[in-house]
Design a protein around this motif. Sequence first.
Motif, PDB file in Angstrom:
ATOM      1  N   ASN A 207      68.472  58.847  52.717  1.00 59.27           N
ATOM      2  CA  ASN A 207      69.659  59.632  53.435  1.00 59.27           C
ATOM      3  C   ASN A 207      71.007  59.788  52.719  1.00 59.27           C
ATOM      4  O   ASN A 207      70.719  59.296  51.515  1.00 59.27           O
ATOM      5  CB  ASN A 207      70.076  58.828  54.788  1.00 59.27           C
ATOM      6  N   TYR A 208      71.744  60.403  53.228  1.00 57.70           N
ATOM      7  CA  TYR A 208      72.963  60.560  52.092  1.00 57.70           C
ATOM      8  C   TYR A 208      73.664  59.326  51.915  1.00 57.70           C
ATOM      9  O   TYR A 208      74.196  59.341  50.826  1.00 57.70           O
ATOM     10  CB  TYR A 208      73.894  61.485  53.028  1.00 57.70           C
ATOM     11  N   GLU A 209      73.483  58.287  52.846  1.00 59.65           N
ATOM     12  CA  GLU A 209      74.199  56.739  52.515  1.00 59.65           C
ATOM     13  C   GLU A 209      73.494  56.310  51.384  1.00 59.65           C
ATOM     14  O   GLU A 209      74.176  55.892  50.466  1.00 59.65           O
ATOM     15  CB  GLU A 209      74.189  55.978  53.932  1.00 59.65           C
ATOM     16  N   GLU A 210      72.315  56.439  51.305  1.00 66.25           N
ATOM     17  CA  GLU A 210      71.282  55.982  50.199  1.00 66.25           C
ATOM     18  C   GLU A 210      71.740  56.673  49.147  1.00 66.25           C
ATOM     19  O   GLU A 210      71.581  55.956  47.950  1.00 66.25           O
ATOM     20  CB  GLU A 210      69.901  55.788  51.065  1.00 66.25           C
TER      21      GLU A 210
ATOM     22  N   ASP B  52      74.383  58.123  48.141  1.00 63.60           N
ATOM     23  CA  ASP B  52      75.624  57.668  47.761  1.00 63.60           C
ATOM     24  C   ASP B  52      75.491  56.447  46.940  1.00 63.60           C
ATOM     25  O   ASP B  52      76.095  56.318  46.155  1.00 63.60           O
ATOM     26  CB  ASP B  52      76.688  57.539  48.759  1.00 63.60           C
ATOM     27  N   LYS B  53      75.075  55.242  47.581  1.00 63.76           N
ATOM     28  CA  LYS B  53      74.563  54.104  46.972  1.00 63.76           C
ATOM     29  C   LYS B  53      73.913  54.345  45.597  1.00 63.76           C
ATOM     30  O   LYS B  53      74.479  53.442  44.714  1.00 63.76           O
ATOM     31  CB  LYS B  53      73.693  53.270  47.982  1.00 63.76           C
TER      32      LYS B  53
ATOM     33  N   ASN C 295      76.482  55.957  42.952  1.00 63.55           N
ATOM     34  CA  ASN C 295      77.722  54.987  42.835  1.00 63.55           C
ATOM     35  C   ASN C 295      76.977  53.693  42.033  1.00 63.55           C
ATOM     36  O   ASN C 295      78.134  53.054  41.800  1.00 63.55           O
ATOM     37  CB  ASN C 295      78.381  54.753  44.101  1.00 63.55           C
TER      38      ASN C 295
END
Length: 194
Positions: free
Chosen positions: A13-16, A18-19, A22
């Motif tokens: 997903n988008y959060e993963e 980003d993780k 980053n």
Amino acid sequence: GIRTDRMIKASLNYEEIDKLLNTPCRHDVLRRASIFALLTGLRKGDILALDWKDYDKDFNGKPMFRIVTKKTGAVSHHPVSKEAMEVCGPVGDGLIFKGLTSSMTTYDFKIWVEEAGINKPVSFHTLRHTYATLLHENGNSLSTIQNSRIHFHPGTTAKYICNSDALARKAVDNLHLQPSRVKRILSKVKKFFK
């Protein structure tokens, strides 16, 4: 989320995403190839073999690659975004992701995912699934996604589109009945239970 009896392929997903992006990666070429995979949905073998001689522009002057897939031998003129081109670096000669190895996309990729704190089974191929899922979540048709993934059959594409809570939420939130229909339906339901 939605559950089915068939096996759902993993997706980020988008959060993963980003993780992962980053988190420092040991190999810049792996990081760039991973971003390219997320933005193009190309298979690992096709990315490893991607050469500048395959680069071209479409009739609108936008970037694309002529891909002969390693898996099926299918030929595709694959459009790519400006963002995807940025991770390729300047146009040159030879392989686009020079120095990228298959072991980097397995062993080093797995370490990178673990260091990012993503606690589910993820492989480099997951980026291809993620691409399809994100296209679907952004309203693209199965046919468009099938074409962009260089699949012969829509059923093949459908099994790679992960059911997402975001898509289920959007569908439910966008479902509205006219008040008069709701009253008629409820009156029929009440009569049924009398």
